[in-house]
Design an enzyme around this catalytic site. Structure first.
Site, PDB file in Angstrom:
ATOM      1  N   HIS A   1      -5.031 -46.203  26.616  1.00 47.78           N
ATOM      2  CA  HIS A   1      -3.479 -44.949  26.703  1.00 47.78           C
ATOM      3  C   HIS A   1      -3.925 -44.061  27.575  1.00 47.78           C
ATOM      4  O   HIS A   1      -4.126 -42.859  27.387  1.00 47.78           O
ATOM      5  CB  HIS A   1      -3.105 -44.557  25.097  1.00 47.78           C
ATOM      6  CG  HIS A   1      -3.022 -43.221  25.605  1.00 47.78           C
ATOM      7  ND1 HIS A   1      -1.434 -42.898  26.223  1.00 47.78           N
ATOM      8  CD2 HIS A   1      -2.673 -42.110  24.837  1.00 47.78           C
ATOM      9  CE1 HIS A   1      -0.771 -41.493  26.144  1.00 47.78           C
ATOM     10  NE2 HIS A   1      -1.686 -41.155  25.022  1.00 47.78           N
TER      11      HIS A   1
ATOM     12  N   ASP B   1       3.402 -43.674  27.213  1.00 48.40           N
ATOM     13  CA  ASP B   1       3.061 -44.777  28.636  1.00 48.40           C
ATOM     14  C   ASP B   1       4.682 -45.887  28.811  1.00 48.40           C
ATOM     15  O   ASP B   1       4.961 -45.694  29.742  1.00 48.40           O
ATOM     16  CB  ASP B   1       1.996 -45.393  28.385  1.00 48.40           C
ATOM     17  CG  ASP B   1       1.173 -44.719  28.089  1.00 48.40           C
ATOM     18  OD1 ASP B   1       1.205 -43.399  29.564  1.00 48.40           O
ATOM     19  OD2 ASP B   1      -0.192 -44.953  27.581  1.00 48.40           O
TER      20      ASP B   1
END
Length: 332
Positions: A192, A165
């Site tokens: 996530h 990310d």
């Protein structure tokens, strides 16, 4: 010149000598991750494990001339692969197909992660465990519960790898701003998957994006994985970028274990930040050290919009985490 490089490569001190085990080394993430770890000079012993194909990957990767031994392990050799490991990276599991969310992977990957966690708890209870297998928001709590059941849980040594990310945020911000992504540092917090991923754009040089651009950027960071799943047309999910993310985070953990100072990366950890609200795990910047997690950093100043995003992320995380905990209760 060669002699200098050779001297540097082959003089690893004890502090820099580490055994790293990759569980799921034959897969789409595992193979490139194993290659990248072979290039890390702090890795002196690379143990590659999978249900099939690990000895082949090991033979291939072993020809890369860095100062580490590589060995592949088959299913009946899991204990041997794990024994003495300082760091265990778990990319094992099934990849996403088009139309699948990370949560759709839960039933298959939960069992895989639980079984690998049992073996890790029995054979390498002091290792740092880095979980890549999705859905990370639920698989990290699974590992925690298994380690608790074996009486060896150390919250400072368990990590959900959310680095992809961070990489995506750097890349996507740079595309909008016309800058070099290497210079774009974006802290990403929360979890996530999807709406649990919160990039803190207000803490970058790009806090003044118009609302439409900002919202599109955040959405792209949150759902960047879908771009890859769709582009691969049923043939897999993000593997190469995930391998780079895994190698970067494993490298940071190894730097911390080696006693280097100021090693800071975001990660999904057993966190004090929102425990009072029932959020047992949360991703934020952590300082890594010889003990694993040295410091969990607060989120810092957030914009009003980010406050809302974090609030939504926390609500989702509570149910994601509970799902992992319940799974181990029902399927010990």
């Amino acid at each position: 010149m060669l002699s200098k490089i050779a001297t540097r490569s082959f003089s690893s001190t004890a502090a820099n000598a580490h055994k790293v085990a990759v569980l799921g080394a034959g897969g789409g993430i595992g193979q490139p991750l194993s290659l990248l770890l072979k290039l890390n000079h702090k890795v002196t012993d690379l143990a590659l494990y999978d249900l099939r194909g690990a000895p082949g990957v090991a033979a291939d990767v072993s020809h890369v001339p860095t100062n580490s031994t590589v060995k592949g392990y088959n299913p009946d050799q899991l204990a041997e692969a794990l024994t003495g490991a300082d760091v265990i990276v778990i990319p094992a599991g099934v990849p996403r197909k088009p139309g699948m969310t990370r949560d759709d992977l839960f039933n298959t990957n939960a069992s895989i992660v639980r079984d690998l966690a049992k073996a890790a708890a029995e054979n390498a209870p002091n290792a740092a465990v880095l979980v890549i297998s999705n859905p990370v928001n639920s698989t990290v709590p699974i590992v925690a519960e298994v380690f608790k059941s074996k009486g060896v849980y150390n919250p400072k040594k368990l990590f959900g790898v959310t680095t992809l990310d961070v990489l995506r945020a750097s890349r996507f911000v740079s595309e909008i701003a016309g800058t070099n992504p290497v210079n774009e540092k974006v802290t990403v917090v929360g979890g996530h998957s999807g709406i649990t991923i919160v990039p803190l754009l207000s803490q970058t040089n790009h806090k003044d994006l118009d609302t439409e651009t900002r919202d599109a950027l955040i959405h792209r960071i949150q759902f960047g994985g879908d771009e890859v799943v769709q582009a691969k047309d049923g043939a897999g999910s993000a593997t190469l970028s995930m391998a780079q993310a895994g190698a970067r985070f494993a490298g940071a953990v190894l730097d911390g274990l080696s006693g280097e100072k100021d090693v800071i990366e975001p990660s999904f950890v057993d966190s004090p930040l929102f425990k009072s609200e029932g959020v047992e795990f949360f991703s934020s910047k952590v300082t890594l050290g010889v003990e694993g997690v040295k410091t969990v950093h607060p989120l810092g100043e957030l914009s009003n919009h980010e406050e809302e995003l974090v609030k939504t992320a926390k609500e989702t995380l509570i149910s994601n985490i509970k799902k992992g905990v319940e799974f181990v209760k029902q399927n010990p």
